[in-house]
Write an enzyme that holds these catalytic residues in place. Structure first.
Site, PDB file in Angstrom:
ATOM      1  N   CYS A 487       0.876  -1.172   0.000  1.00  0.00           N
ATOM      2  CA  CYS A 487       0.000   0.000   0.000  1.00  0.00           C
ATOM      3  C   CYS A 487       0.907   1.214   0.000  1.00  0.00           C
ATOM      4  CB  CYS A 487      -0.958  -0.032   1.192  1.00  0.00           C
ATOM      5  SG  CYS A 487      -0.147   0.141   2.782  1.00  0.00           S
ATOM      6  N   HIS A 660      -3.404   9.344   4.214  1.00  0.00           N
ATOM      7  CA  HIS A 660      -3.856   7.975   3.964  1.00  0.00           C
ATOM      8  C   HIS A 660      -5.345   7.908   4.282  1.00  0.00           C
ATOM      9  CE1 HIS A 660      -4.245   3.629   4.229  1.00  0.00           C
ATOM     10  NE2 HIS A 660      -3.024   3.495   3.745  1.00  0.00           N
TER      11      HIS A 660
END
Length: 741
Positions: A487, A660
């Site tokens: 990620c 994020h």
């Protein structure tokens, strides 16, 4: 949009450098071959016995002449392949092959259209109705005269197709043709239609190019002055290649019939005349107007500036400055490489660079006015002057006129630079403050800080393979690895047997923390994780398919959960935002504002161990209530993750950040996210970065709680939460305080 265009033009300019790099070699071959096979030159120097007809050297020089000509004759194809290589992001060899195929396909398609429409007769002759010079032979294919533009069209287009499709996944029945194999296939199909389209479009474009070339040529000396000023002014931005290349290589720079062939572009015209020099009384100054003036300021003018900077240096720094300036001046005079000199005074005294731009632009015009016709391959140094001026003779080039003008330029540069340096106390080499090193600057210095930020954590050192090897060993060996993904900040690995995972080995790879859940292992590295993943995948392609039988963790008995000692050691290194900080004097405070309207909370409340324990940085969390995510401060978008769920951001106060959105949203593969900015774009605080689909994310993600992090907090910095509860976008979220050490 402006930043995006600038970035694209920079990449295009850099891509031109690969095909342009062959021109000096080709020019040298052509220069020597033409000069020393010229009967007049041989007779002048009495070299008939060595270089006359029938000698070995004469045969070799004729071959050199033809080899040099071959490069210039096939520049469009060279540009097609070179630009594709320069613009392709990965697997450049595939882009090169695809460009080669596409170039032939496009020209064959054009040829087919010419035949179908009776522009080329059945016996291969060009119809009388076709305008002379518009159809030519391209690698043996009769096609439209597109010149280097044709190659650039292919190179840019194929690179775009390559970057879009080189990882495409096709259905199982067609899987063999997926990935990089698909690029030449799609390029062939696309450029067949591009060729058909060019049959209709290019004549219109061609007329426009001729008109533009006529405008530039028709503007006389003023046009030459404007060209010179613009070219030199673009040097700091690296866009000068984009600007001057059409004048050198296409009809924008004029057209001329040489040896029965229609030739386009100033440099091409000169070398065509050079190859046919026996039939040329004087090379065309209209063709060389785009570069002959460089000899004046590169061999004479800038060395005068170097002398002025040396004379103005402080006595105690004259020796150091003198050595540096002398080497830079010699490089400028011999090879025409001006960067060490120009970039040194550009940054410390832009006014001096403005003077350089005007004087250099005027040099192009003066050379044109004096009918100076000296060609060059790359830049206007003495080596090119010797080959394409002196050896060709003053009768053909008028090179002797460069000397008196050059002497005047040397004096002008010396006097003007000396006056301005002393008048405004410019910190040119040797005049820096006592604590500043005397050095010459280059483009590398301009980009050093930015590149250092990108490279510092990228595991891109000489030990990169060792890092990948250690990661593999720590995961139990290649045979134990089922899947590799990442990620925005974590390497996400699925293993077959979690008991084989060795935390101690993984910690040596620079990880900030390790989270294990069943067969899933998350190794936290920060924003550089994409580079680590790419290198790990490359390593795994050739790594032995076996288990690693090294020592296992003492704590692995606990069913794969992260050990307590690991969590404690990580917490010691990366304290959370709420950790107690000793009272110290605050020297500087930077405020980070909420990027979204929602609910703010301490980072430790994040429903993810890695974020909550500060493994990826310090900051806070915000649970969005509004779909628009904005910039938390003025700064630059450093990176946008492929799955759109995270954005790397660098504030103008040099704080690297990570936004994020949600937890484990990487698994959504971009669904629910709409990116509104481009990588490398500079934005203001509050400017929208992305839009999110809150209902979709709420339903499909484990949590919408979004960590807003400063990823690199120094030892003398601490994060202080400023909001807890309801918060609006643009309101203070947390402060980064720099304290006394």
């Amino acid at each position: 949009m402006k930043d995006k265009i600038f970035g694209v033009l920079q990449r295009v300019g850099r891509s031109f450098m690969l095909p342009i790099a062959i021109l000096p070699v080709a020019g040298l071959l052509l220069g020597f071959g033409s000069s020393f096979t010229n009967e007049t030159t041989i007779a002048t120097y009495g070299l008939q016995k060595i270089l006359g007809d029938g000698t070995i050297l004469n045969a070799l020089l004729i071959i050199m002449n033809k080899v040099g000509s071959a490069v210039f004759d096939n520049l469009p194809l060279i540009f097609a392949v070179g630009v594709a290589i320069g613009m392709a992001k990965k697997e450049k060899e595939v882009a090169a092959l695809s460009a080669l195929i596409a170039y032939f396909v496009m020209n064959v398609a054009i040829n087919g259209m010419l035949v179908v429409n009776d522009k080329i007769t059945a016996d291969g002759q060009i119809a009388k109705s076709v305008l002379e010079g518009t159809v030519t032979s391209v690698c043996g294919i009769q096609s439209l005269q597109m010149g280097v533009f044709g190659g650039i069209i292919v190179g840019l287009g194929v690179a775009a197709l390559h970057n879009r499709f080189h990882k495409i996944v096709l259905p199982n029945a067609l899987s063999f043709f997926g990935g990089s194999r698909f690029v030449p296939i799609i390029s062939t199909i696309v450029y067949m239609f591009v060729g058909i389209l060019m049959y209709f479009v290019w004549p219109v474009v061609q007329n426009g190019i001729y008109a533009l070339g006529g405008l530039v040529t028709g503007s006389g000396y003023i046009g030459t002055l404007i060209f010179g000023i613009i070219k030199r002014a673009l040097i700091p931005f690296g866009l000068h290649h984009v600007f001057y290349m059409p004048f050198w290589q296409t009809a924008v720079g004029g057209t001329m019939e040489v040896a029965g062939q229609m030739v386009q572009g100033g440099q091409n015209i000169f070398f065509a005349q050079l190859a046919d020099s026996a039939n040329v009384a004087h090379f065309s100054a209209d063709a060389t107007r785009y570069f002959s003036g460089e000899f004046i300021f590169m061999i004479f003018g800038l060395p005068g500036a170097a002398l002025a900077m040396y004379r103005c240096a402080k006595p105690e720094k004259k020796k150091a400055a003198g050595g540096l300036l002398l080497s830079a001046a010699l490089a400028c005079m011999l090879t025409g490489i001006t960067e060490p000199l120009e970039f040194s005074f550009l940054f410390v005294a832009p006014a001096l660079f403005a003077v350089q731009v005007v004087l250099a632009g005027a040099a192009y015009m003066i050379a044109h006015m004096l009918n100076i016709a000296v060609g060059l391959t790359f830049s206007g140094g003495f080596l090119d002057l010797f080959l394409f001026g002196i050896l060709q003779g003053n009768a053909k080039t008028s090179w002797l006129r460069i000397i008196p003008v050059g002497i005047i330029y040397f004096i002008l540069y010396y006097v003007i630079f000396t006056f301005l340096i002393k008048k405004f106390d410019f910190k040119t080499p040797g005049r820096e403050d006592d604590d500043v090193e005397t050095k010459l600057y280059t483009k590398a210095d301009v980009n050093a800080r930015k590149e250092a930020g990108k490279d510092s954590g990228a595991a891109g050192s000489a030990s990169a393979d060792l890092v990948s090897e250690a990661i593999t060993d720590g995961l139990g060996g290649k045979k134990n690895i089922s899947d590799v993904d990442c990620c925005a900040t974590r390497l996400r690995i699925t293993v077959h047997d979690s008991s084989r995972v060795n935390d101690d080995i993984l910690k040596t790879t620079g990880s900030r923390g390790i989270v294990k859940k069943g067969q899933g292992v998350q190794i936290i590295y920060g924003p550089q994780v994409t580079v680590i993943k790419s290198k790990l995948e490359d390593y795994l392609e050739t790594a032995p398919n076996e288990y690693f039988e090294g020592a296992k963790n003492a704590e692995t008995d606990n069913a794969g959960n992260q050990s307590q000692s690991d969590a404690e050691s990580t917490a010691d290194v990366q304290p959370s935002a709420s950790s107690t900080q000793p009272e110290k004097k605050v020297l500087k405070t930077a405020i980070i504002y909420s990027p979204v309207t929602g609910i703010a909370a301490d980072l430790s409340t994040a429903p993810d161990e890695g974020f909550a324990e500060g493994m990826m940085g310090e900051g806070a969390v915000v649970t969005p209530k509004d779909p628009v995510i904005c910039a938390p401060e003025d700064g630059e978008v450093e990176f946008i993750f492929d799955t759109k769920h995270a954005i790397g951001f660098q504030t103008d106060t040099d704080l690297p950040m990570l936004l994020h959105i949600g937890i484990d949203t990487v698994k959504l593969e971009g669904k629910g996210f709409e990116i509104l900015v481009e990588q490398g774009q500079h934005v203001k605080k509050g400017e929208p970065l992305m839009k999110i689909d809150i209902p979709y994310l709420t339903e499909n993600a484990p949590s919408l709680c979004s960590p807003i992090l400063c990823t690199e907090i120094e030892d003398n910095q601490r994060v202080r939460l400023l909001a807890n509860g309801e918060i609006k976008a643009g309101e203070p979220l947390f402060a980064v305080e720099t304290v006394e050490e």
